[in-house]
Design an enzyme around this catalytic site. Structure first.
Site: not given
Ligand code: PBG
Length: 328
Positions: A194, A247
Site C-alpha cells: 500500500k 493499492k
Molecule cells: C485506511 C484506508 C484508506 C483507503 C482504504 N483504507 C485511506 C488511507 O490510507 O488514507 C483508501 C481507499 C481509497 O482511496 O479508495 N483506512
C-alpha cells in the site's frame, strides 16, 4: 511473416473476437466498497465521489440488496463513527458501527462475503492509522488495537478482515488473536503493498480520515519502490496473510503483475477513490465514455494479474456485464 501472417484475420468478426478474448471481467471477481455511517439517518453524498454515499444501516441494506441482485458476491465495509478519540475506541467496540453493520448484513444476506477494513484512521481524533506518541506513530502500541478490532469484526460475523494500516507485524498480531479466540477460519486479506498515494484524497473525504497533522509516509510506502513492495508482500504472507493486495491499482500495474508472478495466493488490486473520481469527473463533462473506459480500466487491472478487484464502480460494472451477456 506478412503476407502469410495477418493478425487482423482473427479480429475480423465479433464472434471470433469474443471467442479469443484472453481476459474476461467477471462479476464474481468484484468487491464493492461501502461506507456505513453511525447516527444520522439517510444518505450523505460524498462530493468528491459522485455516486458514492455514506449510508445509514437501513440504506446500506438496500444498497447491498441492489448489488446482490446484480450478482455481487462481496462487499468491503468502512465505518464512519459518531465519536472519535485518541485510542480509537469505537474501532474495536462490539457495538461499533461496522460491527453492527456486519451483523445486519450477515443476518439478511447469509451468502454475501463481508470484508471489513481494519484500520484506526477513521476512529482516531487525529486521523492517524495508529497510536500517536510524542507526535509519532507507535507501531507496537498499535498492534493490540488492530488485533482487537479484527477480532470484534470476526465476532460480528465478518468473513474476511483486511488490515490497511501498514504497521509492521499487524498480520501476525491479527492472526494470533483470531486463532487464540477460535476464529481460525477468518480470512486475512492484507493491504500488503500500500503506497502513500494522492489517489486516496477523495476517500478521506468520504471516511472523514484526513490526518490532523503530518502524513502517512512513515508507514505507507514510497510510490517509487518496487523491491520493497515485494518485501511487504512476502513478509505479510509469512505472517499469515491469505491474500495480498496492491493499492492503488492504475499507477502500480507493474506491481500487480510482479506480485502475481511471485506468489501463489490470490492477488487483489484496489481501484481506489482517486481513480474512480477522475473517471467520474471526465465522464460528467462528456470527455470520456464512462462505461467503456471503466470496463477497459478494470480489464487492464485483471490482465495485469489481479484475481479480485475492489472498485466503487462494482455495481455499475455488474449491471453492464449482465446486460452484455443478454446480448445488449
Ligand atoms: C485506511 C484506508 C484508506 C483507503 C482504504 N483504507 C485511506 C488511507 O490510507 O488514507 C483508501 C481507499 C481509497 O482511496 O479508495 N483506512
Amino acid at each position: 511473416m506478412f503476407p502469410e501472417t495477418r493478425l487482423r484475420r482473427l479480429r475480423e468478426s465479433r464472434p471470433l473476437r469474443d471467442m479469443l478474448q484472453e481476459t474476461r471481467l467477471m462479476v464474481q471477481n468484484l468487491i464493492y466498497p461501502l461506507f456505513v455511517q453511525e447516527g444520522a439517518a439517510g444518505r450523505v453524498a460524498v462530493d468528491s465521489m459522485p455516486g458514492v454515499h455514506r449510508l445509514s444501516t437501513d440504506l446500506l441494506l438496500e444498497e447491498v440488496e441492489a448489488a446482490c441482485r446484480q450478482g455481487i458476491k462481496a462487499v468491503l465495509l468502512f465505518g464512519v463513527p459518531e465519536t472519535k478519540d485518541e485510542a480509537a475506541s469505537s474501532a474495536y467496540d462490539d457495538q461499533g458501527i461496522v460491527q453492527q453493520a456486519v451483523r445486519l448484513l450477515k443476518a439478511c444476506f447469509p451468502d454475501l462475503l463481508v470484508i471489513t477494513d481494519v484500520c484506526l484512521c477513521e476512529y482516531t481524533s487525529h486521523g492517524h492509522c495508529g497510536m500517536v506518541k510524542d507526535g509519532r506513530i507507535d507501531n507496537d502500541a498499535t498492534l493490540p488495537l488492530l488485533a482487537q478490532t479484527a477480532l470484534s469484526h470476526a465476532r460480528a460475523g465478518a468473513d474476511i478482515v483486511a488490515p490497511s494500516d501498514m504497521m509492521d507485524g499487524r498480520v501476525r498480531a491479527i492472526r494470533d488473536k483470531l486463532d487464540y479466540n477460535g476464529f481460525s477460519g477468518t480470512v486475512i486479506l492484507s493491504y500488503a503493498a500500500k503506497f502513500a498515494s494522492a489517489f486516496y484524497g477523495p476517500f478521506r473525504d468520504a471516511a472523514g480520515s484526513v490526518p490532523a497533522f503530518g502524513d502517512r509516509r512513515t508507514h505507507q510506502m514510497n510510490p517509487a519502490n518496487r523491491r520493497e513492495a515485494l518485501q511487504e508482500v512476502l513478509s505479510d504472507l509469512e505472517e499469515g496473510a491469505d491474500m495480498v493486495m496492491v493499492k492503488p491499482a492504475l499507477a502500480y500495474l507493474d506491481l500487480v503483475r510482479e506480485v502475481r508472478d511471485t506468489v501463489l495466493c490470490p492477488v487483489v488490486a484496489y481501484n481506489v477513490s482517486g481513480e474512480y473520481s477522475m473517471v467520474k469527473a471526465a465522464a460528467a463533462r462528456g470527455w470520456v465514455d464512462e462505461r467503456q473506459i471503466v470496463l477497459e480500466i478494470l480489464t487492464g487491472i485483471k490482465r495485469a494479474g489481479a484475481d479480485l478487484i475492489i472498485t466503487y464502480h462494482a455495481k455499475d460494472v455488474a449491471s453492464w456485464l449482465n446486460s452484455q451477456q443478454c446480448g445488449e
